[in-house]
Design a protein around this motif. Structure first.
Motif, PDB file in Angstrom:
ATOM      1  N   ARG A 225      -4.031  -8.249  -1.100  1.00 14.91           N
ATOM      2  CA  ARG A 225      -4.562  -7.284  -0.127  1.00 14.91           C
ATOM      3  C   ARG A 225      -4.172  -7.704   1.274  1.00 14.91           C
ATOM      4  NH1 ARG A 225     -10.649  -6.808  -0.839  1.00 14.91           N
ATOM      5  NH2 ARG A 225      -9.963  -6.186  -2.914  1.00 14.91           N
TER       6      ARG A 225
ATOM      7  N   ARG B 129      -2.861  -2.343   1.620  1.00 14.01           N
ATOM      8  CA  ARG B 129      -1.914  -1.520   0.876  1.00 14.01           C
ATOM      9  C   ARG B 129      -1.318  -2.308  -0.287  1.00 14.01           C
ATOM     10  NH1 ARG B 129      -1.024   3.857   0.695  1.00 14.01           N
ATOM     11  NH2 ARG B 129      -1.091   4.778   2.738  1.00 14.01           N
TER      12      ARG B 129
ATOM     13  N   THR C 248       1.405  -3.327  -3.029  1.00 16.59           N
ATOM     14  CA  THR C 248       2.865  -3.203  -3.065  1.00 16.59           C
ATOM     15  C   THR C 248       3.331  -3.225  -4.521  1.00 16.59           C
ATOM     16  OG1 THR C 248       3.404  -5.542  -3.117  1.00 16.59           O
ATOM     17  CG2 THR C 248       2.913  -4.583  -0.968  1.00 16.59           C
TER      18      THR C 248
ATOM     19  N   PHE D 199      -1.356   2.762  -5.548  1.00 15.09           N
ATOM     20  CA  PHE D 199      -0.081   2.391  -4.935  1.00 15.09           C
ATOM     21  C   PHE D 199       0.707   3.623  -4.499  1.00 15.09           C
ATOM     22  CE2 PHE D 199       4.513   2.125  -5.687  1.00 15.09           C
ATOM     23  CZ  PHE D 199       4.863   1.194  -4.738  1.00 15.09           C
ATOM     24  N   ARG D 200       1.323   3.516  -3.332  1.00 15.82           N
ATOM     25  CA  ARG D 200       2.303   4.522  -2.916  1.00 15.82           C
ATOM     26  C   ARG D 200       3.485   3.809  -2.304  1.00 15.82           C
ATOM     27  NH1 ARG D 200       1.679   9.198  -3.261  1.00 15.82           N
ATOM     28  NH2 ARG D 200      -0.567   8.952  -3.172  1.00 15.82           N
TER      29      ARG D 200
ATOM     30  N   ASN E  50       6.376   2.464  -0.194  1.00 20.05           N
ATOM     31  CA  ASN E  50       6.581   2.404   1.257  1.00 20.05           C
ATOM     32  C   ASN E  50       7.994   2.856   1.589  1.00 20.05           C
ATOM     33  OD1 ASN E  50       7.172   1.622   3.871  1.00 20.05           O
ATOM     34  ND2 ASN E  50       5.713  -0.055   3.804  1.00 20.05           N
TER      35      ASN E  50
ATOM     36  N   CYS F  80       2.476  10.074   4.153  1.00 18.16           N
ATOM     37  CA  CYS F  80       1.829   8.780   3.900  1.00 18.16           C
ATOM     38  C   CYS F  80       2.846   7.753   3.423  1.00 18.16           C
ATOM     39  CB  CYS F  80       0.714   8.927   2.877  1.00 18.16           C
ATOM     40  SG  CYS F  80      -0.722   9.801   3.508  1.00 18.16           S
TER      41      CYS F  80
ATOM     42  N   ARG G 191       4.379   6.093   5.886  1.00 23.63           N
ATOM     43  CA  ARG G 191       3.421   5.249   6.587  1.00 23.63           C
ATOM     44  C   ARG G 191       3.125   5.742   7.999  1.00 23.63           C
ATOM     45  NH1 ARG G 191       3.017   4.044   2.085  1.00 23.63           N
ATOM     46  NH2 ARG G 191       2.851   1.986   1.139  1.00 23.63           N
TER      47      ARG G 191
ATOM     48  N   GLU H  10      -5.353   7.076   0.371  1.00 25.72           N
ATOM     49  CA  GLU H  10      -4.651   6.928   1.649  1.00 25.72           C
ATOM     50  C   GLU H  10      -5.638   6.630   2.764  1.00 25.72           C
ATOM     51  OE1 GLU H  10      -1.502   6.984   1.263  1.00 25.72           O
ATOM     52  OE2 GLU H  10      -1.711   7.645  -0.814  1.00 25.72           O
TER      53      GLU H  10
ATOM     54  N   ALA I 199      -6.913   3.326   2.605  1.00 31.00           N
ATOM     55  CA  ALA I 199      -5.871   2.358   2.944  1.00 31.00           C
ATOM     56  C   ALA I 199      -5.625   2.328   4.444  1.00 31.00           C
ATOM     57  CB  ALA I 199      -4.576   2.684   2.208  1.00 31.00           C
TER      58      ALA I 199
END
Lengths: 352, 352
Positions: A12, A18, A20, A62-63, A65, B129, B132, B151, B154
């Motif tokens: 974290r 976020r 990864t 998770f999204r 990057n 998102c 970012r 989101e 986060a």
DNA sequence: CCTATCTCTGACAACGTTGTCCACTCCATC
DNA sequence: GATGGAGTGGACAACGTTGTCAGAGATAGG
């Protein structure tokens, strides 16, 4: 212990914890690249593994990057648009059209308003380049675009709209302002007018200069002299425009007398002039450059020289993506025709 | 030789030979970090070294890659805006206002049009998102925003405008649609109307529902019954609106008879209805929701319930950046008042 | 003349992803 | 039971930047 320098745990990070791909991989018990494969839909992952990865992804929220992805891949799938004012009814549909083209190519649009200030245009364009947009669409405000040369030769596709680039070679999509203005004025002349005024934008703006040229051409073709007091170029704020319109209408400072008809140089000018004319006893003929909503419902309905802002935007977007796909053509200039829409205000006969 | 796999030399990479800080450092004969210091205006560089670095920068046409910077720093200095249609005269100034606030905070604005489609709104918001963005301003189209929960937690600051979020708690900046509609209808009633119609947007849209509620409240307060045929909600395209307006005006399918006045639910509806009324013999009273340009120059001038789109945008932007600066307040709802602007069309007396 | 202090500079790791490449497993075949 | 190949999975470097930290000179003080 060098570790004490790192405040955050690996799972974290930052304020906004976020997750990864590494975190996802750890949770799913697989390697980093396997997560990447799943996220990108690449082949070579067993259904069972994929399921575990997907579970971990949703569990952690998770999204991917895209900043990192962009850095790695080199292309950003985004294009920039610099225009004068997003809220202007002429530019808004243009912007929207560029957005649609971008969307069709899977790209996002970042836009910025230059407020008709060359320095701000420059700042914006360069900021967009620093973000490594793949391409730029610019409605120029400034009069020197050499600052873009390094960017263009570094591969940023660039298309100018509405006005051409200054001091560099670049693609441009324009309306035929000269012909449009000439036709508008010819229309007024055909309805008997001899004393016709032109109220336009700042002369340094290409479209304003072209429209003035069209105005003069039509007058010359009809053998009409143009009195100096009949031409007023300047900022398009209501104050200046109103003052100039009123001046021309009473013929103050003019040996040649008051005008009986007006050509207005863009939608903002037209609207202000419509307001001025509405307060008048006598009827004054009017042809406006740019169509605008409700023009047909005014009294009298306003005759206009219409451009198609959405088409300008679409063409610009298409040109941009053609370049991005690597057409090595020479810079070209696309000129779209304007269209005279007679509605009544241009057909008002001369007053005197 | 593993080197053969790398096609590009280290100094000129990719299609568009972008120089990097490394290249600048090599050319200036200094270390990488020194270049970084110069570029970022950090102290601790001798004037002579700085000069050498700057020379190398201009010679190579270097521009910092903000993608990499963003990746490293965590914040992107950009905010996203998702709205229905950038070209709509109501949303364009709103967007512009958000842009101005963003600019004042040194951030860029990325915007996307959802075309009133919940799925597309979702895609856009999530794409933003993934880039970012630091924050998100959303004019929602969809009816479930739980997809934003990961989101938001986060750390993506999120503000809804014009309509509230559905099924999550979030900041919202709204106009007081209920009161506005009620006042508009009360205005018509005060001028003697009893049979008043309402043509609005899709009922799932919050503002449309609120305006309908306001309409009903005003009618109820005056002790007037509402005939089912007097209310028409649906898409705001000209076809549907025109059909509904014409239907109400002749009283087809209504036991209670034709309406003598109309409240229109937004600017697009109003414009279409103005067109319908212009083709009519009899005079029908009209109050439109949303002010629009030239409303005062129509015959009769159109009475409206005005919102301030630019103020909505500005407030939303301010709220967003307040959040970004770390105010840990509870989500709040800001409601802005509307303003009735009588111009004439609302004061037309009933026909029968 | 040696050390302490200060200023300036650069080596290195890290941000989170993707591309390359190699290792392993599993099964069919000889 | 060894061999080959296909199918998976993962270690590692690289993208271009910034933060950390330590080293190199220069200056001043003992």
């Amino acid at each position: 212990m060098a570790d004490t320098a790192r405040p955050a745990r690996s799972s974290r990070r930052r304020y906004g914890l976020r997750p990864t791909m590494k975190d996802v991989a750890a949770r799913a018990g697989v390697g980093l690249k396997t997560v990447s494969r799943v996220v990108n839909g690449e082949p070579g992952v067993t259904p069972d593994t994929e399921r575990r990865v997907r579970e971990a992804i949703t569990a952690l929220g998770f999204r991917r990057n895209d900043s990192a992805r962009i850095l790695r891949k080199g292309r950003t799938a985004s294009v920039g648009l610099v225009l004068e004012d997003l809220a202007d009814p002429f530019y808004a549909p243009l912007s929207r059209a560029v957005e649609e083209v971008a969307r069709a190519h899977g790209a996002l649009l970042i836009n910025g308003s230059s407020a008709e200030d060359g320095e701000r245009e420059r700042e914006l364009a360069l900021a967009l380049c620093a973000r490594r947009v793949d391409g730029l669409v610019i409605i120029p405000a400034g009069d020197d675009h050499r600052y873009l040369e390094p960017e263009i030769s570094a591969g940023v596709a660039t298309v100018f709209v509405d006005r051409p680039a200054a001091r560099i070679e670049a693609d441009a999509v324009l309306s035929d302002s000269f012909t449009g203005a000439r036709e508008g004025v010819a229309h007024l002349i055909a309805h008997g007018h001899r004393r016709i005024g032109f109220i336009g934008d700042l002369p340094r703006i290409h479209t304003a200069a072209e429209r003035l040229r069209g105005y003069r051409a039509a007058m010359a073709e009809a053998g009409l002299a143009v009195d100096g007091s009949w031409v007023a170029l300047g900022p398009t704020g209501p104050g200046r425009v109103r003052a100039d319109a009123e001046r021309m209408l009473v013929g103050r400072g003019s040996a040649a007398g008051p005008v009986t008809a007006l050509l207005t140089g863009n939608n903002r000018v037209t609207v202000t002039v419509v307001r001025v004319l509405a307060g008048l006893e006598r009827r004054v003929a009017l042809v406006g450059f740019d169509d605008f909503e409700l023009a047909d419902l005014l009294t009298p309905p306003v005759t206009v020289v219409a451009q198609e802002p959405a088409l300008l935007g679409r063409r610009a977007g298409e040109l941009l993506f053609r370049r991005l796909e690597g057409s090595g053509e020479e810079p070209r200039r696309v000129v779209l025709p304007t269209r005279l829409i007679p509605r009544g205000s241009g057909e008002v006969p001369p007053h005197s």
